[in-house]
Motif scaffolding. Structure first.
Motif, mmCIF file in Angstrom:
data_model
loop_
_atom_site.group_PDB
_atom_site.id
_atom_site.type_symbol
_atom_site.label_atom_id
_atom_site.label_comp_id
_atom_site.label_asym_id
_atom_site.label_seq_id
_atom_site.Cartn_x
_atom_site.Cartn_y
_atom_site.Cartn_z
ATOM 1 N N TRP A 25 45.609 -14.188 121.506
ATOM 2 C CA TRP A 25 45.463 -13.212 120.438
ATOM 3 C C TRP A 25 46.225 -13.681 119.211
ATOM 4 C CZ3 TRP A 25 42.459 -8.825 120.783
ATOM 5 C CH2 TRP A 25 42.005 -8.469 122.049
ATOM 6 N N LYS A 49 34.868 -13.646 122.079
ATOM 7 C CA LYS A 49 35.434 -14.904 121.590
ATOM 8 C C LYS A 49 34.994 -16.069 122.475
ATOM 9 C CE LYS A 49 37.933 -17.578 119.060
ATOM 10 N NZ LYS A 49 37.526 -17.878 117.665
ATOM 11 N N SER A 80 31.384 -17.189 121.804
ATOM 12 C CA SER A 80 31.171 -17.948 120.566
ATOM 13 C C SER A 80 31.332 -19.451 120.800
ATOM 14 C CB SER A 80 32.154 -17.484 119.486
ATOM 15 O OG SER A 80 33.480 -17.861 119.818
ATOM 16 N N VAL A 111 41.830 -14.698 119.149
ATOM 17 C CA VAL A 111 41.123 -13.419 119.117
ATOM 18 C C VAL A 111 41.800 -12.564 118.049
ATOM 19 C CG1 VAL A 111 40.326 -11.460 120.482
ATOM 20 C CG2 VAL A 111 40.774 -13.646 121.604
ATOM 21 N N THR A 112 41.012 -12.049 117.131
ATOM 22 C CA THR A 112 41.571 -11.392 115.946
ATOM 23 C C THR A 112 41.431 -9.871 116.003
ATOM 24 O OG1 THR A 112 39.484 -11.449 114.715
ATOM 25 C CG2 THR A 112 40.876 -13.426 114.630
ATOM 26 N N HIS A 168 37.819 -8.767 116.173
ATOM 27 C CA HIS A 168 37.323 -8.690 117.549
ATOM 28 C C HIS A 168 37.778 -7.373 118.195
ATOM 29 C CE1 HIS A 168 37.201 -13.114 116.889
ATOM 30 N NE2 HIS A 168 36.202 -13.098 117.774
ATOM 31 N N ILE A 211 32.671 -13.034 112.555
ATOM 32 C CA ILE A 211 33.487 -13.687 113.580
ATOM 33 C C ILE A 211 32.719 -14.757 114.350
ATOM 34 C CG2 ILE A 211 34.979 -11.674 113.849
ATOM 35 C CD1 ILE A 211 33.455 -10.989 116.401
ATOM 36 N N SER A 212 31.395 -14.770 114.178
ATOM 37 C CA SER A 212 30.573 -15.769 114.865
ATOM 38 C C SER A 212 30.441 -17.062 114.042
ATOM 39 C CB SER A 212 29.170 -15.214 115.140
ATOM 40 O OG SER A 212 29.254 -14.073 115.989
#
Length: 239
Positions: free
Chosen positions: A92, A184, A187, A193-194, A197, A231-232
């Motif tokens: 994370w 995540k 992908s 991981v943000t 997400h 995010i992708s």
């Protein structure tokens, strides 16, 4: 015969004096010696030593227990059935971890027994510098509005109830975090991981309080799809 006191008239005022009308000198050697540490004798109390040394006149101090805070270094994430043990679980981001910690704290402030998706949502907004919080505020979703909607939805807790130091996650909140990890991994990209997400994980739990509050305040599937595309993107890093 009753004892008498004599007074000497001076030009300035009437001063208390000795019977022989000698002046009262506060700095006389006799008086100074009489103020030195000595012993008091009493037939009932015995002998008591008095000391005027500064070492014996210690200031009163109140004992106060130090305030301790537990620093969260990672988030509780269950291992998914579809993920091989050989696959390295992504970490994370620091902002996502801080947001989670703020969410736990907010759950404690509201005296809720668990950390739910609504607490995770508040944590994202309280941290404030992450990309998810900026997107929420850009769409008119602020911490004050979120907190008001949560109280309307879940009500206020019993004032005599105290939450544990780390209120356990609800099943919905746990699934939201797991969703973020899985997304995540899908992908195929390296990185962390943000909070985005995390936010989409909350949105994925449609029956959860966090999703309901977001929907009430104007968050919708179109915004979610835009974030999913964000995010992708290859090399995405939370700003």
């Amino acid at each position: 015969m009753a004892a008498t006191q004599s007074f000497c008239k001076t030009s300035n005022a009437t001063r208390f004096s000795r019977p022989d009308c000698t002046k009262f000198d506060p700095f006389s050697p006799t008086l100074t010696q009489s103020l030195k540490p000595h012993s008091l004798k009493n037939s009932w109390l015995g002998t008591t030593k008095l000391s005027l040394h500064s070492s014996n006149l210690r200031p009163l101090t109140l004992k106060q227990s130090p305030i301790t805070a537990t620093v969260v270094s990672s988030l509780p994430t269950k291992k998914s059935d579809g993920v091989s043990s050989a696959v390295k679980v992504p970490k994370w981001s620091s902002k996502a971890i801080k947001s989670f910690a703020m969410g736990e704290l907010e759950a404690r402030k509201l005296k809720y027994p668990n950390t739910g998706t609504e607490a995770l949502l508040m944590g994202i907004l309280i941290e404030g510098t992450n990309q998810a919080s900026k997107i929420l505020r850009a769409n008119g979703i602020t911490l004050m509005k979120v907190r008001e909607e949560i109280v309307k939805l879940l009500g206020k807790a019993d004032m005599y109830f105290f939450s544990p130091e780390h209120p356990p996650l609800t099943e919905e909140a746990q699934r939201a975090l797991d969703w973020a990890i899985e997304q995540k991994l899908k992908s195929g990209e390296d990185g962390e991981v943000t909070t985005v997400h995390q936010l989409l994980g909350i949105w994925s739990e449609e029956e959860s309080p966090g999703h309901k509050v977001m929907a009430t305040l104007g968050f919708n599937s179109e915004i979610a799809q835009q974030l999913l595309s964000l995010i992708s993107e290859p090399g995405y890093v939370e700003s």
